[in-house]
Design a protein around this motif. Structure first.
Motif, short mmCIF file in Angstrom:
data_model
loop_
_atom_site.label_atom_id
_atom_site.label_comp_id
_atom_site.label_asym_id
_atom_site.label_seq_id
_atom_site.Cartn_x
_atom_site.Cartn_y
_atom_site.Cartn_z
N PRO A 88 0.84 -1.21 0.00
CA PRO A 88 0.00 0.00 0.00
C PRO A 88 0.86 1.25 0.00
O PRO A 88 1.96 1.29 0.56
N ALA A 89 0.34 2.29 -0.64
CA ALA A 89 1.11 3.52 -0.83
C ALA A 89 1.55 4.12 0.50
O ALA A 89 0.83 4.07 1.49
N GLU A 90 2.72 4.71 0.48
CA GLU A 90 3.28 5.41 1.64
C GLU A 90 3.65 6.84 1.23
O GLU A 90 3.93 7.10 0.05
N PRO A 91 3.70 7.75 2.16
CA PRO A 91 3.34 7.62 3.56
C PRO A 91 1.82 7.54 3.76
O PRO A 91 1.07 8.24 3.08
N GLY A 92 1.38 6.71 4.71
CA GLY A 92 -0.03 6.65 5.05
C GLY A 92 -0.45 7.85 5.88
O GLY A 92 0.38 8.71 6.23
N PRO A 93 -1.73 7.95 6.23
CA PRO A 93 -2.22 9.12 6.98
C PRO A 93 -1.48 9.37 8.29
O PRO A 93 -1.14 10.51 8.61
N ALA A 94 -1.23 8.30 9.07
CA ALA A 94 -0.54 8.50 10.34
C ALA A 94 0.87 9.00 10.12
O ALA A 94 1.34 9.93 10.79
N MET A 95 1.58 8.39 9.15
CA MET A 95 2.93 8.84 8.86
C MET A 95 2.93 10.27 8.31
O MET A 95 3.80 11.08 8.66
N ALA A 96 1.96 10.59 7.47
CA ALA A 96 1.86 11.95 6.93
C ALA A 96 1.64 12.97 8.04
O ALA A 96 2.22 14.06 8.03
N LEU A 97 0.81 12.61 9.02
CA LEU A 97 0.58 13.50 10.15
C LEU A 97 1.85 13.67 10.97
O LEU A 97 2.19 14.79 11.38
N GLY A 98 2.54 12.57 11.22
CA GLY A 98 3.80 12.66 11.95
C GLY A 98 4.82 13.51 11.23
O GLY A 98 5.53 14.33 11.84
N LEU A 99 4.93 13.35 9.89
CA LEU A 99 5.85 14.17 9.12
C LEU A 99 5.48 15.65 9.17
O LEU A 99 6.34 16.52 9.23
N SER A 100 4.18 15.94 9.14
CA SER A 100 3.75 17.33 9.22
C SER A 100 4.18 17.97 10.54
O SER A 100 4.66 19.12 10.58
N VAL A 101 4.04 17.21 11.62
CA VAL A 101 4.46 17.72 12.93
C VAL A 101 5.97 17.95 12.94
O VAL A 101 6.47 18.98 13.42
N LEU A 102 6.73 16.98 12.43
CA LEU A 102 8.18 17.10 12.42
C LEU A 102 8.64 18.28 11.56
O LEU A 102 9.50 19.07 11.97
N ILE A 103 8.09 18.39 10.36
CA ILE A 103 8.51 19.46 9.46
C ILE A 103 8.12 20.83 10.01
O ILE A 103 8.92 21.77 10.02
N GLY A 104 6.87 20.96 10.49
CA GLY A 104 6.45 22.23 11.05
C GLY A 104 7.29 22.66 12.24
O GLY A 104 7.69 23.83 12.36
N SER A 105 7.58 21.72 13.16
CA SER A 105 8.39 22.05 14.34
C SER A 105 9.80 22.43 13.94
O SER A 105 10.38 23.37 14.51
N ALA A 106 10.39 21.71 12.97
CA ALA A 106 11.75 22.02 12.55
C ALA A 106 11.82 23.38 11.88
O ALA A 106 12.74 24.17 12.15
N ILE A 107 10.87 23.69 11.01
CA ILE A 107 10.86 24.99 10.35
C ILE A 107 10.71 26.10 11.37
O ILE A 107 11.31 27.18 11.26
N ARG A 108 9.92 25.86 12.40
CA ARG A 108 9.70 26.87 13.44
C ARG A 108 10.95 27.08 14.30
O ARG A 108 11.28 28.22 14.65
N ALA A 109 11.68 26.02 14.62
CA ALA A 109 12.73 26.11 15.63
C ALA A 109 14.14 26.24 15.06
O ALA A 109 15.00 26.85 15.71
N LEU A 110 14.41 25.69 13.90
CA LEU A 110 15.78 25.63 13.40
C LEU A 110 16.19 26.93 12.72
O LEU A 110 15.34 27.70 12.27
N PRO A 111 17.50 27.18 12.64
CA PRO A 111 17.98 28.31 11.82
C PRO A 111 17.56 28.13 10.37
O PRO A 111 17.21 27.02 9.94
N ALA A 112 17.63 29.21 9.61
CA ALA A 112 17.11 29.20 8.24
C ALA A 112 17.69 28.08 7.37
O ALA A 112 16.91 27.39 6.70
N PRO A 113 19.01 27.83 7.37
CA PRO A 113 19.51 26.74 6.51
C PRO A 113 18.93 25.38 6.88
O PRO A 113 18.54 24.60 6.00
N GLY A 114 18.87 25.08 8.18
CA GLY A 114 18.29 23.81 8.60
C GLY A 114 16.82 23.71 8.28
O GLY A 114 16.33 22.64 7.87
N ALA A 115 16.08 24.81 8.48
CA ALA A 115 14.65 24.80 8.18
C ALA A 115 14.40 24.55 6.69
O ALA A 115 13.51 23.78 6.31
N VAL A 116 15.21 25.19 5.83
CA VAL A 116 15.06 25.00 4.39
C VAL A 116 15.38 23.55 4.01
O VAL A 116 14.69 22.94 3.18
#
Length: 383
Positions: A88-116
């Protein structure tokens, strides 16, 4: 750890507990859908990969960068394995939600190069999922669309606070720049005035010394007094020009507070002023800061509390500090609390911190608003 940090920590723990429950529900729901449509044990791979990414999202606070990299690596591997093994196709809904949390938190907290870099990694995972969906079933395309929406939401949620912080820093820097320009004017108006006075008195002293030598001591005393005033003014202004703790120049102090209150009362609510008996003994920087605190507080009342009927300005002094409190009786309004937290208090807080003072501002129990400041008074030097 203070009370605010304790409450923030508890709120974070509660948010992670709720997020974990959402992850568990999403994993169970998608496992059930896969088992129902694909049959067999196909759901196991999705649950395992999704659980790892969700676990990374739950521990993101300790190290957002590593958590995001680990989650993206697992997601990329899952996309590739699912494509090669016809799962079955990946990422599934749970993984997609987890990735959204990880990406959003990293963009919010990391310096610009890391966030990009994290945002680009998330886009690569979405692109891989989309490429896999182009040659697959419609259900795969729906999963790819879900991943794309999740990535866009994560980027938006992560960028918004960064933009707000940048705006706050820009406005705060403008306040500091304006304060430094004002201080530059004071250097010219106050210090230059004292130096000019010294020069004129020295020139006059030379003339007097020729004709009336017996008056030289008096002229020298006047020059010494003018020099002491110039030195005190120079030290005060230079100290306030420090980059990290710059503050506003001293303004006419206690003797002018009555005039300030009277002017405010002409077009605003009635103001009652309470002053200590020995206010005239304050150093210039203390007197000026007290004046500016009252001025800024009354300005805030006129801007954000139009329904206030009365304002009380209380100035008290003991051996160590001067306390200024400005309170009004305006009825509580939600929008008022937001506006009162704006940048009008930035300059006031910096003036106080530059002199070792403190500031507290907030709603009063029931109704009204209070601004409370404490400013240490230097010990007097006796001759």
């Amino acid at each position: 750890m203070n009370v605010r940090e304790t409450l923030a920590g508890r709120a974070g723990i509660a948010a992670d507990v709720g997020l974990g429950a959402v992850f568990a529900v999403a994993l169970a729901f998608w496992a059930f859908r896969i088992a129902e449509s694909w049959g067999g044990e196909y759901w196991r791979f999705d649950c395992a990969a999704g659980a790892v990414v969700c676990a990374c999202a739950l521990v993101r606070r300790s190290d957002p960068a590593r958590a995001a990299v680990a989650g993206l690596a697992v997601a990329a591997a899952a996309v590739l394995i699912a494509r090669l093994a016809h799962l079955p196709a990946e990422p599934g809904p749970a993984m997609a939600l987890g990735l959204s949390v990880l990406i959003g938190s990293a963009i919010r907290a990391l310096p610009a190069p890391g966030a990009v870099a994290v945002a680009a990694g998330g886009f690569a995972v979405v692109a891989g999922s989309l490429l896999a969906a182009l040659t697959s079933t419609s259900s795969h395309q729906a999963v790819a669309t879900l991943n794309g929406v999740g990535w866009l939401a994560a980027v938006a949620i992560g960028l918004w606070p960064r933009l707000l912080d940048a705006r706050r820093r820009a406005i705060a820097e403008k306040v500091r720049r304006d304060e430094r320009l004002t201080l530059a004017r004071e250097l010219h108006d106050v210090v230059a005035h004292h130096i000019t006075s010294i020069v004129l008195q020295a020139q006059a002293g030379r003339l007097v010394a020729r004709k009336h030598p017996e008056t030289v001591d008096g002229s020298l005393a006047d020059i010494e007094a003018a020099g002491s005033d110039a030195l005190a003014a120079t030290r005060r202004v230079v100290a306030l020009l420090r980059d990290e703790n710059d503050a506003a120049p001293a303004t006419p102090g206690p003797e002018r507070l009555s005039e300030l209150v009277e002017r405010f009362g002409d077009h605003g609510p009635a103001v009652r002023l309470r002053l200590p008996e020995d206010a005239s003994a304050w150093p210039p920087e203390v007197a000026g800061t007290v004046y500016r605190v009252v001025q800024e507080s009354l300005t805030n009342v006129s801007r954000h509390a139009p329904h206030a009927r009365s304002v009380t300005v209380s100035v008290a002094q003991d051996r160590e500090a001067v306390t200024v409190e400005v309170v009004d009786d305006a009825p509580p309004v939600r929008t008022r609390y937001h506006h009162r937290g704006g940048f009008g208090l930035v300059g006031m807080r910096e003036r106080l911190e530059a002199l070792g003072g403190t500031l507290r501002a907030g709603p009063r129990p029931g109704a009204g608003w209070s601004v409370l400041t404490t400013l240490p008074v230097p010990a007097r030097k006796h001759p």
